[in-house]
Design a protein around this motif. Sequence first.
Motif, PDB file in Angstrom:
ATOM      1  N   LEU A 229     -16.467   0.582   5.074  1.00 31.58           N
ATOM      2  CA  LEU A 229     -15.174   0.297   4.435  1.00 31.58           C
ATOM      3  C   LEU A 229     -15.385  -0.833   3.427  1.00 31.58           C
ATOM      4  N   ARG A 230     -14.964  -0.619   2.200  1.00 31.06           N
ATOM      5  CA  ARG A 230     -15.063  -1.641   1.162  1.00 31.06           C
ATOM      6  C   ARG A 230     -13.647  -2.003   0.711  1.00 31.06           C
ATOM      7  N   TYR A 231     -13.316  -3.274   0.790  1.00 28.69           N
ATOM      8  CA  TYR A 231     -11.965  -3.718   0.447  1.00 28.69           C
ATOM      9  C   TYR A 231     -12.031  -5.061  -0.280  1.00 28.69           C
ATOM     10  N   TRP A 232     -10.918  -5.426  -0.912  1.00 26.60           N
ATOM     11  CA  TRP A 232     -10.785  -6.688  -1.636  1.00 26.60           C
ATOM     12  C   TRP A 232      -9.652  -7.499  -1.025  1.00 26.60           C
TER      13      TRP A 232
ATOM     14  N   GLN B  89      -5.156  -0.502   4.900  1.00 20.54           N
ATOM     15  CA  GLN B  89      -3.816  -0.422   4.322  1.00 20.54           C
ATOM     16  C   GLN B  89      -2.778  -1.139   5.178  1.00 20.54           C
ATOM     17  N   ASP B  90      -3.008  -1.198   6.468  1.00 20.69           N
ATOM     18  CA  ASP B  90      -2.065  -1.883   7.360  1.00 20.69           C
ATOM     19  C   ASP B  90      -2.226  -3.403   7.313  1.00 20.69           C
TER      20      ASP B  90
ATOM     21  N   VAL C  87      -5.044  -7.371   2.345  1.00 14.68           N
ATOM     22  CA  VAL C  87      -5.935  -6.530   1.545  1.00 14.68           C
ATOM     23  C   VAL C  87      -5.205  -6.109   0.280  1.00 14.68           C
ATOM     24  N   THR C  88      -5.860  -6.240  -0.857  1.00 15.90           N
ATOM     25  CA  THR C  88      -5.203  -5.945  -2.134  1.00 15.90           C
ATOM     26  C   THR C  88      -4.975  -4.439  -2.303  1.00 15.90           C
ATOM     27  N   LYS C  89      -3.913  -4.099  -3.017  1.00 17.06           N
ATOM     28  CA  LYS C  89      -3.632  -2.702  -3.342  1.00 17.06           C
ATOM     29  C   LYS C  89      -4.471  -2.228  -4.514  1.00 17.06           C
ATOM     30  N   ALA C  90      -4.801  -3.146  -5.394  1.00 15.83           N
ATOM     31  CA  ALA C  90      -5.646  -2.822  -6.540  1.00 15.83           C
ATOM     32  C   ALA C  90      -6.654  -3.954  -6.718  1.00 15.83           C
ATOM     33  N   PRO C  91      -7.931  -3.678  -6.593  1.00 16.29           N
ATOM     34  CA  PRO C  91      -8.547  -2.386  -6.254  1.00 16.29           C
ATOM     35  C   PRO C  91      -8.199  -1.948  -4.826  1.00 16.29           C
TER      36      PRO C  91
END
Length: 274
Positions: A236-239, A209-210, A214-218
């Motif tokens: 951790l899985r992020y887009w 989040q910091d 990194v996208t907010k959605a998803p």
Amino acid sequence: MEQASNIVVATRAALAQLTALAIQYSFSAIGAIILLVIGWLLAGFLSRWAHNGLSRIHGIDATLAQFFANIIRYAMLVLVIIMVLGQFGVQTASVLAALGAAGLAIGLALQGTLQNIAAGIMLLVLRPFRVGESIETGNISGTIVDVGLFATELRTADGVYRMAPNSTLWNVPITNYSRHKTRRHEITVTIGSGDDVEEAQAKLIKLAQDEPRVTKAPAPTTYVADFDAGSTKVTLRYWATSSEWWATHTTLTKATKLAFDKKPDPTPSSGSDV
């Protein structure tokens, strides 16, 4: 005297015949020149018309539009030349047969080249990749620099120039890393069996989040990937956007390493009271 008169008569007949032939072929020559001029202008007009029309169609590459425009132009010029030869009494059927035989021989000789052209046309029509996109196919990978009718030019990740025949790109699966706007990635950390799993997950979510890329959605998520008697793996899985995917990955990997580094507790110094 009689011989001289015969020569005069024969000369006059020859001159008359030459004059008739000159008149006949002069009209044929004038007609041929007119055909050439009209055909040249018409070929140029049809070529431009086809190029402009194809350029307006969504998904048609400029290279492909120019290719079809050139085909129309040269086909029109060949037709005009055959018509001009017909003006001078040349049997056009034999010319067409000769052209067909020559075309067949050229096609057999340039079979590999024609295969690359056919593959280039399909690549330009279907557009599995465009200039500037990063792809991987078979043992070929890199960023697309130019897509031609015969070959495709790429720039590898280490800055090396590479040219690949279109047939090698058309007959294999293509992975396009830049086609979609976002890409997913995962980072896995291993914690001890006695460590708090929920705390580790919260720490990973906070790191994602910091990171502004990194996208907010998803939204980023975490899960327990595996565990055994001595450790637990948390993922951790992020887009992130495709253009900044690598920079985001390296930044988050470093931040995760620093966040999960265990620093030894300071050892209190022992001293004697005075």
